[in-house]
Scaffold this motif. Sequence first.
Motif: not given
Length: 761
Positions: A489-493
Amino acid sequence: MGLAIGTAALLVLGLSIARSIFTDWLWFDNVGFLSVFTKILWTRVWLFLAGAGLFAVLITPNVILARRHARGESVLPLPAEFLRWLDRLLVVGMIAAALLLSIILGAAASGKWELVLRQTHTTLFGTLDPVFQKDISFFVFTLPVLEMIQGWFLTAFVVLLVATGLVYVVHYSLRGIPFVVTPWIRGHLAVLGSLILFDLAFRHFLSRYNLLFSETGAVVGATYTDIHARLPAQLFLTAVAVAAGVLLLVTLLPTLRGPRGARLIMGAVALWVGSLILAGNLYPSFVQRFTVDPSELEQEKPYIARNIEFTRAAFDLDRIDERRYSARTEVSAEDIRANKATVNNVRLWDPAPLMDVYNQIQHLRLYYSFKDVDVDRYTVNGEYRQVLLGARELFPQNLPTEAQRWVNQRLQYTHGYGAAASPVTEFTGDGKPVFFVQDVPPRGPIPITRPEVYFGENTGNYVIVNSLQAEFDRPTEEDLPVYVKYAGDGGVKLSGPLRRLAYAWQFADINILISSQITAESKIQYSRNIQDRIRKVAPFLMLDRDPYMVLEDGRMVWFQDAYTITDRYPYSRPFNNSFNYIRNSVKVVIDAYQGTMDFYVSDPEDPIVRVYESIFPGLFKPLEQMSPFLQAHLRYPEDLFSVQAETFLQYHMTDPTVFFNKEDQWSIPQEIFINKQQPVAPYYVIMKLPGEEQVEFVLILPFTPAQKPNMVAWLAARMDGPNYGELVNFTFPRGAQVDGPSQIEARIDNDTFISQQFTLW
């Protein structure tokens, strides 16, 4: 033209601020701490509006009055139309200058968001200072805000005085009229001057409290001269500044609009300056020289006692368990058998040389490297062992030059892989470590099932995962690469053109905007360095220099110790001219794959961390919510231990006379490390402490007398189970001769057999 350029500049600035807020909003939302970001953001916004609005309210009537009373017919041979145009230009300039100054003063107020939030959520320390009988929280939380308000208004009043004077001068100059200080101008400036003096009076009043941090006496804190000379002097200067401000206002009377008023203004200013020199400097110097210096110990003894008490409390030294230890200089075979677990964990490997070995035999590929190796303990095959462990991180800069392309650096080579771990006591026949974890994929008795390191100590650059370009995961023995897609889930889409545009601007990289490899499911990971990541969420915490990795049930997590500090603890001696109070109040756990952060409160008795818990209720968790496995890997941080140990060198002396004469000053012993002399560093070991039944993981440091090599004591920090955080100081009998590290090294060097072996090796 100038107006267009200014408008364009403001537009670009505004868009840049909006972009920064937008991307930060997305990042904080991804890591689960959006409430922290919004709390800080809205506090900064209303402080900016309050500061800018208040200054605008102050400057507007002053400029209007100055403009109105600086009118006069122009004597310059210029057309009337040109003069009107010049006047309009001047008005626009004054509005622009007032707006710019308001923004600057608003930004200055906005930057103090932390002070304001801390003060509005104050928690009591439960300890009163010995001079003013105020709780320590007043000095830590309230006094800085009062000083901030005083400083802001002083700046504002000085700017008003200068700006108003310039308006008068410019208006007269543009009309060719000789500048004359009229009664109105003098009265206007006198009012502003009186405001400055009233503000300075408030500053003198607050300065009384700062005497508790004075460094002019025998010790830090308010000493004899501070109490008997500087304290009354600050009260006197407060009264003088108020009186001088009133005298300036008196000059507004009609009877004092002539030369008498001008002399009164000069006299008021001279009164304050003269009092500052006499009462603020000469009088305290006189008291120090003729009252204190001839009998300094007698006069300063009660203040030395205060300094000892408060410094020990501020650095948590007052809870050290003092124990006498009758050391024996001879070790028998029975002693070794009775302490088998301690002997079996005597460290043969040190982190620095072992990291070099790891980087020679376990880096496996040029693009992998070990940035650090840390000490911890694990139960391996049923045995409690001291272990050195390092993460194998990605170093994309080590790729061949022709491979250092954007796709490789940002889309393909995104993460490190696995770790290496070995016991501190074992080595193979050819001098290599015996591994508990090794190779790619990792193997050994300590399992790793999620070996990817997306967040670590060497993850400084941003990467984009889940793109159309598969990510390099690891090499194989056949040199066939294995590729994966990120499943965390790490990170910005990067789910839309607006987000891609914002991040292309933020990182000055147009490839983010135009690359066909990026899809709506792609994620951008940045602020991946674990310390940068924590500072972004909690900039109010000071971080330990050495995060360390823990392997928990197959996953890799980072531990980061964090401190709450202040330099506003009364009577406490600052450490390295920095802070004078410190607590290891927070333990941060960061998942190396997900990038998630958990902030655990490890010292709930610390008033400062309780304030931050109140400000950010969704940020912190109680330590009890940490998994038992991770709790078993808590370390007493080396940085905190070093600070406490260095302070304890002097502050183990609790008698004011002994302290003043430094009769029992200690020092950190010296050792030879890689042919260089250096102070002995704190040392993690597994051992059985004197008087204890079980072996435990502890951090130790020996002490020697100042300027002498023999040992007099050693300090231990316990960290296993319910004993975590306990400090024990073992002191040797006064008449006993116990060799210190340098003496032991000299004995080793003088041993013919050992010297021969070293030469052969």
